[in-house]
Design a protein around this motif. Structure first.
Motif, PDB file in Angstrom:
ATOM      1  N   VAL A 160      -3.023  -1.612  -4.106  1.00 20.62           N
ATOM      2  CA  VAL A 160      -4.367  -1.501  -3.545  1.00 20.62           C
ATOM      3  C   VAL A 160      -5.125  -2.805  -3.761  1.00 20.62           C
ATOM      4  O   VAL A 160      -5.824  -3.301  -2.871  1.00 20.62           O
ATOM      5  N   ALA A 161      -4.933  -3.390  -4.957  1.00 22.70           N
ATOM      6  CA  ALA A 161      -5.607  -4.662  -5.237  1.00 22.70           C
ATOM      7  C   ALA A 161      -5.089  -5.744  -4.295  1.00 22.70           C
ATOM      8  O   ALA A 161      -5.862  -6.519  -3.736  1.00 22.70           O
ATOM      9  N   LEU A 207       0.830  -1.212   0.000  1.00 24.56           N
ATOM     10  CA  LEU A 207       0.000   0.000   0.000  1.00 24.56           C
ATOM     11  C   LEU A 207       0.857   1.250   0.000  1.00 24.56           C
ATOM     12  O   LEU A 207       0.377   2.350  -0.214  1.00 24.56           O
ATOM     13  N   SER A 230      -3.901  -5.459  -1.414  1.00 23.51           N
ATOM     14  CA  SER A 230      -4.172  -5.290   0.005  1.00 23.51           C
ATOM     15  C   SER A 230      -5.650  -5.087   0.290  1.00 23.51           C
ATOM     16  O   SER A 230      -6.024  -4.738   1.399  1.00 23.51           O
ATOM     17  N   SER A 231      -6.481  -5.291  -0.745  1.00 20.80           N
ATOM     18  CA  SER A 231      -7.908  -5.037  -0.522  1.00 20.80           C
ATOM     19  C   SER A 231      -8.426  -5.931   0.600  1.00 20.80           C
ATOM     20  O   SER A 231      -9.380  -5.580   1.294  1.00 20.80           O
ATOM     21  N   GLY A 232      -7.759  -7.080   0.787  1.00 23.37           N
ATOM     22  CA  GLY A 232      -8.152  -7.986   1.856  1.00 23.37           C
ATOM     23  C   GLY A 232      -8.105  -7.333   3.225  1.00 23.37           C
ATOM     24  O   GLY A 232      -8.924  -7.636   4.102  1.00 23.37           O
ATOM     25  N   TYR A 282       0.821   3.788  -2.762  1.00 28.38           N
ATOM     26  CA  TYR A 282      -0.432   4.538  -2.778  1.00 28.38           C
ATOM     27  C   TYR A 282      -0.370   5.731  -1.829  1.00 28.38           C
ATOM     28  O   TYR A 282      -0.697   6.854  -2.206  1.00 28.38           O
ATOM     29  N   LEU A 334      -8.720  -4.172   4.060  1.00 24.57           N
ATOM     30  CA  LEU A 334      -9.905  -3.345   4.298  1.00 24.57           C
ATOM     31  C   LEU A 334     -11.151  -4.212   4.469  1.00 24.57           C
ATOM     32  O   LEU A 334     -12.038  -3.889   5.256  1.00 24.57           O
ATOM     33  N   ASP A 335     -11.165  -5.333   3.728  1.00 22.43           N
ATOM     34  CA  ASP A 335     -12.304  -6.244   3.863  1.00 22.43           C
ATOM     35  C   ASP A 335     -12.421  -6.757   5.293  1.00 22.43           C
ATOM     36  O   ASP A 335     -13.518  -6.807   5.866  1.00 22.43           O
ATOM     37  N   ASP A 395     -13.638  -4.008   7.591  1.00 25.43           N
ATOM     38  CA  ASP A 395     -15.078  -3.810   7.378  1.00 25.43           C
ATOM     39  C   ASP A 395     -15.897  -4.912   8.045  1.00 25.43           C
ATOM     40  O   ASP A 395     -16.903  -4.653   8.690  1.00 25.43           O
TER      41      ASP A 395
END
Lengths: 547, 481
Positions: B279-280, B102, B282-284, B105, B286-287, B290
């Motif tokens: 970002v792709a 990340l 590490s999207s896990g 970013y 944020l999932d 959430d």
């Protein structure tokens, strides 16, 4: 150049035409960028003093051409260099695979094997950094810088020398300084990163323990402390990195000022045409921008060296006598008897034999249990039987003839091992069976799967097309054993060694699985060596040998 | 801001100097102030570059610290029951290199975006004021950059995904072949596999190059627009200089500033691609965060609620294997995702799998980084029949390997230590003597009985007859419906 560097360069440097062409295009790209600014500056200056477009025609074409060239050459360069880097990697992988083959499994300890292999794979991927991130930016920077210096020198020697001097300062001072600083901080960053990963893994693995015992905060605080240390180290890297970048920016200004000074005086004295003044001042901006792109090359090279050295160490490793398997030309086809007498087995780099004075006699159709506590050398005997490890003393005879008379291939086609953790490859079920017998047809595969009690389970999925391994169906410990046995039977082994087939299975299902495996393995007069530390299977065998 | 001021200063003093010397024939010595301005601009620019690098890295590190904290908060909130269904190694990868990916970013893309939004209008404004027609060219071509980026992004999205896959697939294939070398040797496939490896490498190369041909197009388009625009401006300035519509000073000034006006936007484009991968990847993270925020308190799937147990007695839970007796304890502790039935402070629990962390035996028993009660330590080691290890011995991943029985007894000692130090009301033991020899097992059973005498309610899951024989209360678990 040190010997190590030479060897490493030989390993990572592509030598094909793509690479050479890529380098040439990279230089052309850099020259186009410099020329674009230079010709634009000259065009504008010249336009201010002449009154007809006739004088500018060529420059206008040049500006447009260089603009297109700058972008196009970059595109072509990247494609050519990647092509050659991938070709180089494509050659290295089989080479490394073949070199590693004799050392596995007995030459690398079980604990470290996974880690070493993962590192090799990573290291091979790192090799592409030499052509892409070290050689090509360096060649581009040096070639463009020297050609530009020659050009400016031809117009005005003093300005050329000043440009040369500031570029040399950049190459010899700014790059080494930032390389040195970044090496120091890299050395502190890598251990901190692995510490961070260890700590976070520890928290995840022992989460319930730490939560239940109230130790979570202590562990989290320790993790945060490591992170803060890492942040400090990263900030230091940034400072050194920024220092190198800003030094380059300063040198650009120095080159511009000296260009202005010498160029201005020369114009004053009418030594050079006035339209060239802009060239002397603006050219350094474009040249330094390209020279600067060589700056990360030093740290990329250092990383490459680490990876390449590790690979070279592997490639030059001598196969120890324990793994240098002697074999003859005779073909071993009909299995009649197998006999080990007074056998000792010693691992490479070890002085203590794991097994000493061991005897074993095996005839077709027999089942022998090889038992003993863990570490007694049961698996070592299995490796020696399959000729994956030499004996350090004693004799190994097949059909009453020394095993070394027979070709390795023919011995391994008759004596096979069903590993404790058999490898299930990514791919479908069919592929996972076919590599044991490439010519087998589907009905043969299904028949064997049925005999080991697996077909029902796969028939309900996608049959032989069921994807297995990492991304596909996860196979349980017992299923993996059945699959491995199916492979072994397909391969036509006459002596089957089952290495702790129930090690990864619950106690409740273990007994049933073992009975079934043994029944199938022992069929067709096959001889079976069952390795186990369980005493309760004794009744299933003709004999038991304790280690 | 300082950076763009420096750029403008450099451009202005350069073009002023050239036009004065070249057109007005001013002597160089009377223009020394231009050199000063150049030097000041150059110094300021160098300083800005230095500071930018430093602050960007610092900011990224701070963001990572915060995100990592949130991630672990979330994982702890979701609890061990949630974690048990996932791969710990994968989540650790997210928490370490996933967070690192990340960085582009936060450290590069976001600052560049803000910088671009601030600086680009300034450059456009300055160029507009200096030379109206160049300003128009700039305004027309600048929006082309994001437009092309979006168009190419759309066209290549599926290919981008394929690229990621193709690149990792080859490494994975190589990794797998090396890991399976023993199997390949047993089945005499080493030579064949060597050829396969060459072939697969070649196939992947051909496929990857096809993908790269499209991927590199976006960089090509960005660079082409920018350099063609500079060429356009240079030629138009040249032609208007020819007609005398423009002075040389202004012309050069605009020529120098034009690339600077494109640069921030081009860099946004470049950084966008670099950071998109991160970002792709590490999207896990944020999932998970959430999931923890939105996740409702699940109803504990307790199979234990119907059963009562006798206090201050030895309760033994038995039942067929594989019906989830351990889940009972997890639910009591609130690890299955529901509310804990017991106050965690009242419970000393011993999980079925012996968990040792890197540290001494003493630390594994009394806890990491806490003062150890030496007298109690000696006592619980005796109670747990831990007679073959010294407290200072280092165990766990980096220490000496201990046997399954030793690990189990360390865990027993740990549980006893907590029970005694915290005066726990409940002792939950999951298969406490499954790996112990008879002599030590009976010693441990005696210790458990002595704790019961002290008033502790012990609930043990066990198959062992030796423990079942001394049970004061039985709980039969039949199955989960």
């Amino acid at each position: 150049m040190s010997n190590r560097t030479k060897v490493n360069l030989a390993l990572g440097l592509p030598r094909d035409g793509f690479f050479k062409a890529g380098l040439i295009v990279a230089v052309l790209q850099g020259l186009s960028a410099v020329a674009l600014l230079g010709v634009s500056a000259w065009l504008i200056s010249r336009a201010a003093e002449v009154n007809s477009i006739v004088y500018l025609g060529l420059a206008i074409v040049g500006v447009r051409g260089f603009a297109v060239g700058r972008a196009t050459f970059r595109y072509v360069e990247r494609l050519l260099l990647h092509e050659s880097a991938f070709r180089m990697l494509g050659e290295r992988r089989p080479q490394i695979f073949a070199k590693l083959a004799p050392f596995i499994p007995a030459g690398l300890s079980k604990q470290s094997r996974g880690e070493i292999i993962a590192r090799i794979v990573n290291d091979v991927d790192e090799l592409q950094n030499l052509p892409l991130r070290v050689i090509s930016p360096l060649v581009q920077a040096v070639a463009v810088a020297s050609l530009s210096v020659v050009f400016v020198f031809a117009l005005l020697p003093a300005a050329g020398l000043a440009l040369l001097l500031s570029l040399l300062l950049g190459f010899t001072v700014a790059i080494p300084i930032s390389a040195k600083f970044s090496r120091i901080s890299d050395e502190t960053i890598a251990p901190l990163k692995s510490r961070l990963s260890e700590q976070s893994l520890d928290i995840l693995e022992n989460q319930e323990l730490y939560l239940a015992f109230g130790w979570m905060n202590t562990r989290r605080n320790a993790l945060a402390a490591t992170h803060r240390k890492l942040r400090k180290a990263l900030a230091k890297t940034a400072v050194s990195n920024g220092f190198g970048l800003s030094l380059f920016s300063l040198l650009t200004t120095v080159a511009m000022i000296s260009g202005a000074w010498f160029g201005g005086h020369a114009v004053e004295l009418d030594a050079v045409p006035g339209a060239q003044l802009a060239v002397f001042m603006l050219l350094p901006m474009a040249i330094f921008e390209i020279a600067q792109s060589a700056q990360p090359a030093a740290s990329a090279f250092r990383k490459f060296q680490v990876s390449a050295s590790r690979i070279n160490e592997l490639l030059t490793r001598v196969v120890p006598p324990e793994l240098e398997i002697a074999a003859g030309n005779e073909v071993f086809s009909e299995f009649q008897s197998l006999e080990l007498s007074n056998v000792s087995i010693t691992y490479p780099d070890s002085h203590q034999p794991v097994v000493a004075g061991f005897n074993l006699r095996l005839l077709p159709g027999e089942v022998i249990i090889l038992s003993g506590p863990s570490g007694a050398g049961k698996s070592s005997v299995a490796l020696a039987l399959c000729r994956l490890l030499n004996l350090s003393a004693g004799t190994y005879e097949l059909n009453n003839r020394p095993v070394a008379n027979f070709s390795l291939d023919s011995v391994r086609s008759r004596i096979g091992l069903v590993e404790q953790n058999p490898m299930i490859f990514i791919g479908n079920l069919r592929a996972n069976l076919l590599f044991a017998k490439p010519e087998a047809n589907d009905s043969e595969l299904i028949e064997i799967l049925s005999s080991v009690g697996l077909w029902q389970m796969f028939a309900n999925r996608d049959g032989l097309d069921t994807e297995l391994g990492d991304r596909g169906v996860l196979v349980s410990g017992g299923e993996a054993q059945r699959l491995a046995l199916a492979r072994a039977i397909l391969a036509g082994f006459k002596v089957l060694i089952l290495d702790e087939p129930t090690a990864n299975v619950d106690r409740e299902t273990a007994d049933g699985l073992l009975h079934e495996l043994l029944r199938v393995a022992n069929a067709d007069d096959r001889a079976v060596v069952l390795i186990t530390h369980e005493a309760r299977y004794k009744s299933l065998a003709n004999r038991e040998i304790r280690l | 801001m300082l950076g763009s001021a420096a750029t403008v200063t450099i451009a202005w003093s350069t073009s002023f100097f050239i036009s004065q010397v070249f057109i007005e024939h001013e002597p160089v010595n009377s223009l020394l102030f231009c050199f000063w301005w150049l030097a000041i601009g150059g110094l300021a620019k160098a300083l800005v570059i230095w500071l930018q690098e430093f602050f960007a890295t610092r900011a990224a590190a701070a963001v990572k610290l915060e995100l990592r904290g949130k991630l672990f908060d979330a994982i702890n909130k979701l609890g061990p029951g949630w974690l048990a269904e996932r791969s710990v190694a994968e989540i650790n990868l997210l928490a370490t290199s996933g967070l690192d990916s990340l960085e582009p970013y936060f450290a590069k893309y976001l600052p560049q975006l803000i910088y671009t939004a601030m600086v680009t209008p300034i450059f456009v404004g300055i160029i507009w004021l200096s030379d109206f027609s160049s300003g128009v060219t700039l305004l027309v071509t600048l929006p082309l950059i994001p437009l092309f980026m979006i168009l190419i992004g759309w066209a290549t999205r599926s290919i981008q995904d394929k690229q990621l896959q193709a690149l990792t697939l080859l490494s994975r294939h190589f990794l797998e072949v090396l890991r399976g070398l023993t199997t390949l040797k047993i089945f005499r496939r080493v030579d064949a596999q060597k050829e396969t490896l060459s072939r697969v490498s070649k196939e992947h190369r051909v496929r990857t190059m096809k993908v790269l041909r499209v991927t590199f197009l976006s960089g090509f388009a960005l660079e082409l627009i920018a350099s063609l625009a500079v060429a356009l401006i240079a030629v138009s300035i040249g032609l208007r200089l020819l007609n005398g519509d423009l002075t040389l000073g202004v012309g050069l000034f605009v020529l120098l500033l034009a690339p600077e006006a494109y640069l921030p936007l081009r860099q946004v484009g470049a950084q966008f691609h670099a950071s998109a991968e991160g970002v792709a990847a590490s999207s896990g993270i944020l999932d998970i965060i959430d999931e923890a925020q939105t996740g409702k308190e699940q109803q504990a799937k307790s199979t234990f609620g119907h059963h009562s147990f006798k206090s201050a007695a030895l309760n033994v839970v038995s039942g067929p294997s594989g019906i989830g007796k351990s889940t009972i304890f997890n639910n009591l502790l609130g690890f299955g995702g529901g509310k804990p039935v017991f106050e965690l402070d009242d419970v000393a629990w011993m999980p079925q799998v012996s968990k040792l962390f890197a540290g001494t035996v003493a630390e594994n028993i009394a806890g990491p980084n806490v003062p150890t009660d030496q007298k109690l330590l000696a006592e619980v080691m005796r109670l747990a029949a831990l007679d073959d290890l010294v407290p200072t011995q280092v165990v766990g991943p980096s220490g000496t390997q201990v046997s399954g029985g030793q690990a189990q007894r360390i865990c027993l000692a740990r549980t006893f230590y907590r029970a005694k130090a915290n005066h726990c009301l409940y002792l939950l033991l999951d298969e406490p003597i499954s790996a112990l020899d008879e002599a030590r097992a009976s010693q441990v059973i005696e210790s458990i009985q002595s704790l019961v005498k002290d008033g502790v309610t012990v609930v043990a899951i066990s198959h062992q007859d030796s423990l079942m024989n001394v049970a004061e209360h039985f709980i039969e678990v039949q199955g989960v419906e």
